[in-house]
Motif scaffolding. Structure first.
Motif, short mmCIF file in Angstrom:
data_model
loop_
_atom_site.label_atom_id
_atom_site.label_comp_id
_atom_site.label_asym_id
_atom_site.label_seq_id
_atom_site.Cartn_x
_atom_site.Cartn_y
_atom_site.Cartn_z
N LYS A 143 -2.71 3.02 49.51
CA LYS A 143 -2.54 2.97 48.30
C LYS A 143 -1.85 4.00 47.51
O LYS A 143 -1.53 4.84 47.72
CB LYS A 143 -3.86 2.80 47.44
N PRO A 144 -0.80 3.52 46.27
CA PRO A 144 -0.08 4.60 45.75
C PRO A 144 -0.96 5.07 44.58
O PRO A 144 -1.97 4.97 44.52
CB PRO A 144 1.10 3.50 44.86
N THR A 145 -0.22 6.08 44.13
CA THR A 145 -0.81 6.70 42.75
C THR A 145 -0.28 5.79 41.71
O THR A 145 0.85 5.38 41.84
CB THR A 145 -0.24 8.06 42.93
N PHE A 146 -1.13 5.64 41.00
CA PHE A 146 -0.54 4.80 39.53
C PHE A 146 -0.41 5.38 38.60
O PHE A 146 -1.39 5.54 37.66
CB PHE A 146 -2.03 3.56 39.48
N SER A 147 0.64 5.84 38.58
CA SER A 147 0.96 6.99 37.31
C SER A 147 2.45 6.35 37.12
O SER A 147 3.47 6.29 38.00
CB SER A 147 0.79 8.33 37.96
N LEU A 148 2.82 6.56 35.62
CA LEU A 148 4.20 6.30 35.56
C LEU A 148 5.10 7.66 35.41
O LEU A 148 6.35 7.51 35.38
CB LEU A 148 4.46 5.82 33.97
N HIS A 149 4.48 8.55 35.75
CA HIS A 149 5.21 10.03 36.04
C HIS A 149 4.50 10.77 37.20
O HIS A 149 3.24 11.18 37.04
CB HIS A 149 4.88 10.92 34.77
N ASN A 150 5.19 10.94 38.32
CA ASN A 150 4.72 11.65 39.50
C ASN A 150 5.68 12.61 39.94
O ASN A 150 6.65 12.45 40.06
CB ASN A 150 4.76 10.42 40.61
N PRO A 151 5.45 14.06 39.59
CA PRO A 151 6.12 14.96 39.87
C PRO A 151 6.52 15.04 41.17
O PRO A 151 7.44 15.51 41.53
CB PRO A 151 5.39 16.22 39.19
N THR A 152 5.45 14.62 42.09
CA THR A 152 5.59 14.92 43.47
C THR A 152 6.78 13.99 44.02
O THR A 152 7.72 14.44 44.71
CB THR A 152 4.40 14.54 44.32
N ILE A 153 6.89 12.75 43.53
CA ILE A 153 8.12 11.94 43.86
C ILE A 153 9.24 12.45 43.34
O ILE A 153 10.32 12.30 43.89
CB ILE A 153 7.50 10.36 43.26
N ASP A 154 9.29 12.72 42.06
CA ASP A 154 10.64 13.32 41.33
C ASP A 154 10.83 14.45 42.25
O ASP A 154 12.23 14.66 42.35
CB ASP A 154 10.10 13.61 40.16
N ARG A 155 10.25 15.32 42.74
CA ARG A 155 10.52 16.58 43.33
C ARG A 155 11.19 16.14 45.01
O ARG A 155 12.35 16.50 45.45
CB ARG A 155 9.55 17.24 43.52
N LEU A 156 10.43 15.06 45.50
CA LEU A 156 10.79 14.56 46.50
C LEU A 156 12.33 14.01 46.62
O LEU A 156 13.06 14.11 47.49
CB LEU A 156 10.06 13.75 47.10
N ILE A 157 12.57 13.21 45.46
CA ILE A 157 13.75 12.57 45.19
C ILE A 157 14.86 13.69 45.21
O ILE A 157 15.92 13.34 45.98
CB ILE A 157 13.91 11.61 43.85
N ALA A 158 15.01 14.52 44.60
CA ALA A 158 15.67 15.53 44.15
C ALA A 158 16.14 16.55 45.45
O ALA A 158 17.17 16.73 45.66
CB ALA A 158 15.37 16.77 43.19
N ASP A 159 14.85 16.62 46.02
CA ASP A 159 15.02 17.35 47.29
C ASP A 159 15.57 16.72 48.47
O ASP A 159 16.70 17.33 49.12
CB ASP A 159 13.64 17.89 47.96
N LEU A 160 15.66 15.54 48.54
CA LEU A 160 16.37 14.62 49.55
C LEU A 160 17.85 14.80 49.18
O LEU A 160 18.50 14.75 49.98
CB LEU A 160 15.62 13.23 49.42
N ALA A 161 17.87 14.50 47.71
CA ALA A 161 19.42 14.27 47.58
C ALA A 161 20.08 15.59 47.61
O ALA A 161 21.46 15.53 47.89
CB ALA A 161 19.49 13.70 45.96
N GLU A 162 19.43 16.81 47.40
CA GLU A 162 19.94 18.03 47.63
C GLU A 162 19.99 18.65 49.01
O GLU A 162 20.39 19.80 49.19
CB GLU A 162 19.68 19.02 46.51
#
Length: 180
Positions: free
Chosen positions: A142-161
Motif C-alpha cells: 500500500k502507499p502512504t496516503f499523504s499529499l506531502h511525502n518528504p521521502t518521495i521528494d528527496r528520492l526524486i531530487a536524488d535520482l535526478a542529481e
C-alpha cells in the motif's frame, strides 16, 4: 520476517517489477532511461499548497526540461507532481515516476494503468517500454496516503542529481544494471 531477502526475477524490468538490492529500490519499466540526462522540477516538491499560477509555472519548467531533451523525474501523489508528470506524455517523452506505494496499487493489478486519471487523457495505458516506475515498496504494498511525502521528494531530487547510494558511481551516476 522483516529481514527477508526480496524476490528477484530473471526477467527484464520492462517485463515485470524487480528489486535492485544495492539501492534498495524496486523498478518497473525502461531501466535505460537512468542513463539519460535527468531533470526534475524543484518547485513541485514540498507541501501541496500551490496557486494556479504556481502550477502553471511547474508545468512550464517541466516542459522546458523535456524540450531540452532531459528525462523528467517526477511523482504522482499531489497536484504539483501530477502537473509535472503529465508534460512528458504530451510530448511523447519518457519519464521516471517515483511512487509512494507498490506498483500494483498505482498501476493496477495488471501493471497497465496510468497512475492518475488526467494522464490517461494523453496515454491510455502505462508504457513500461517508455517510462520507468520506481518505488521503495514491494509491488503489492500500500502507499502512504499523504499529499506531502518528504521521502518521495528527496528520492526524486536524488535520482535526478545522481545521488542514489547503491545505484550511483563516482564517475558514472548510473552504471549499467545487469538484468537487461
Amino acid at each position: 520476517m522483516t529481514n527477508q531477502t526480496p524476490p528477484r526475477s530473471a526477467n527484464p524490468f520492462a517485463k515485470e517489477p524487480g528489486y535492485f538490492p544495492s539501492a534498495g529500490l524496486w523498478f518497473y519499466g525502461n531501466i535505460h532511461v537512468l542513463r539519460s540526462e535527468l531533470a526534475y522540477v524543484p518547485a513541485a516538491l514540498g507541501p501541496d499548497c500551490r496557486t494556479p499560477s504556481e502550477l502553471d509555472r511547474i508545468a512550464s519548467d517541466a516542459e522546458h526540461a523535456v524540450l531540452n531533451g532531459d528525462v523528467l523525474v517526477c511523482g504522482v501523489h499531489n497536484d504539483a507532481h501530477r502537473r509535472a508528470a503529465i508534460v512528458p506524455l504530451r510530448w511523447g517523452s519518457p519519464r521516471i515516476v517515483v511512487l509512494s506505494g507498490g506498483f500494483r496499487h498505482h498501476l493496477g493489478e495488471n501493471l497497465r494503468s496510468e497512475p492518475f486519471r488526467a494522464a490517461r487523457l494523453w496515454r491510455y495505458e502505462w508504457d513500461p517500454i517508455t517510462d520507468l516506475a520506481i518505488s521503495r515498496r514491494r509491488p503489492d504494498s500500500k502507499p502512504t496516503f499523504s499529499l506531502h511525502n518528504p521521502t518521495i521528494d528527496r528520492l526524486i531530487a536524488d535520482l535526478a542529481e545522481g545521488r542514489v547510494e547503491g545505484l550511483c558511481g563516482i564517475y558514472n551516476p548510473y552504471p549499467p544494471i545487469l538484468r537487461e
